[in-house]
Design an enzyme around this catalytic site. Structure first.
Site, PDB file in Angstrom:
ATOM      1  N   CYS A 130     -80.386  22.024  41.459  1.00 36.09           N
ATOM      2  CA  CYS A 130     -79.960  20.735  42.005  1.00 36.09           C
ATOM      3  C   CYS A 130     -80.308  20.635  43.502  1.00 36.09           C
ATOM      4  CB  CYS A 130     -78.491  20.481  41.701  1.00 36.09           C
ATOM      5  SG  CYS A 130     -78.029  18.744  41.863  1.00 36.09           S
TER       6      CYS A 130
ATOM      7  N   HIS B 165     -77.771  21.876  36.167  1.00 37.60           N
ATOM      8  CA  HIS B 165     -76.819  22.967  36.482  1.00 37.60           C
ATOM      9  C   HIS B 165     -76.621  23.919  35.291  1.00 37.60           C
ATOM     10  CE1 HIS B 165     -75.259  21.456  40.358  1.00 37.60           C
ATOM     11  NE2 HIS B 165     -75.586  20.276  39.867  1.00 37.60           N
TER      12      HIS B 165
ATOM     13  N   GLU C 132     -75.499  26.811  35.335  1.00 36.17           N
ATOM     14  CA  GLU C 132     -74.290  27.630  35.543  1.00 36.17           C
ATOM     15  C   GLU C 132     -73.030  26.955  35.013  1.00 36.17           C
ATOM     16  OE1 GLU C 132     -74.256  24.865  39.043  1.00 36.17           O
ATOM     17  OE2 GLU C 132     -75.793  25.803  37.792  1.00 36.17           O
TER      18      GLU C 132
END
Length: 197
Positions: free
Chosen positions: A84, A179, A181
């Site tokens: 990002c 993202h 994660e």
């Protein structure tokens, strides 16, 4: 092996947990450290640049003296993953918004970036995307996400969504507009671990 997560702002904890889970699942040992000031980047075998607010992040990296250390690590072949806002910072070329805000860029990847390719925070979304080398789609979470609007032939396009490139790799640099994660799918973190060797 030591993996550094730039911990100035953004999704730091989520990346630490994701990379630790990916290491565990791959049966690998590594120390994961949070980098808040200069002097630690040199000791790392890989670096993760999390999301956050790219202008703030860029300025803090410069102020703390970490930006130059990351550039040096990149040219030394250290694997770096940016997600990002991290993707925005990796770029050599930004859009009008980047120019207007005086956004500092690390300039270590031959990509052109549109800082808000997918709209504002309230237009955040998740969608399944194909990812080069994966057998099944990846559930990508886009939060006020950037997009890559152009790149040189040295850049391998790993994933596209609509008209934007949302994942790309240039040698030791991996850039993601979304993202990974924030999901329980650790395939992208595994992909990054393989880049470390």
């Amino acid at each position: 092996m030591r993996i550094g997560v730039i911990a100035i702002q953004g999704n730091v904890e989520e990346h630490v947990i994701a990379i630790e889970n990916a290491l565990r699942r791959a049966g690998l040992q590594a120390e994961v450290i949070k980098i808040k000031h200069k002097g630690l980047v040199d000791s790392c075998d890989a670096l993760i640049l999390p999301g956050g607010e790219s202008t703030t992040l860029g300025r803090l990296l410069e102020r703390e003296g970490i930006a130059d250390e990351i550039k040096k690590a990149a040219s030394a072949g250290i694997p770096i993953m940016g997600t990002c806002a991290g993707l925005v910072l990796l770029a050599k070329h930004g859009d009008d918004q980047v120019e207007k805000t005086g956004q500092p860029l690390l300039g270590i990847m031959d990509i052109h970036v549109n800082r808000n390719a997918f709209g504002r925070q309230r237009e955040s979304f998740e969608t399944l995307i194909g990812f080069n080398g994966f057998d099944t789609p990846f559930n990508a979470i886009f939060i006020r996400a950037p997009g890559i609007t152009g790149c040189t032939n040295d850049v391998e396009i790993l994933s596209k969504y609509k008209d934007s490139i949302v994942a790309a790799r240039q040698k030791n640099i991996l850039a993601l507009a979304f993202h990974p994660e924030l999901t329980d799918d650790y395939r992208i973190h595994h992909y990054f671990l393989k880049m470390i060797g």
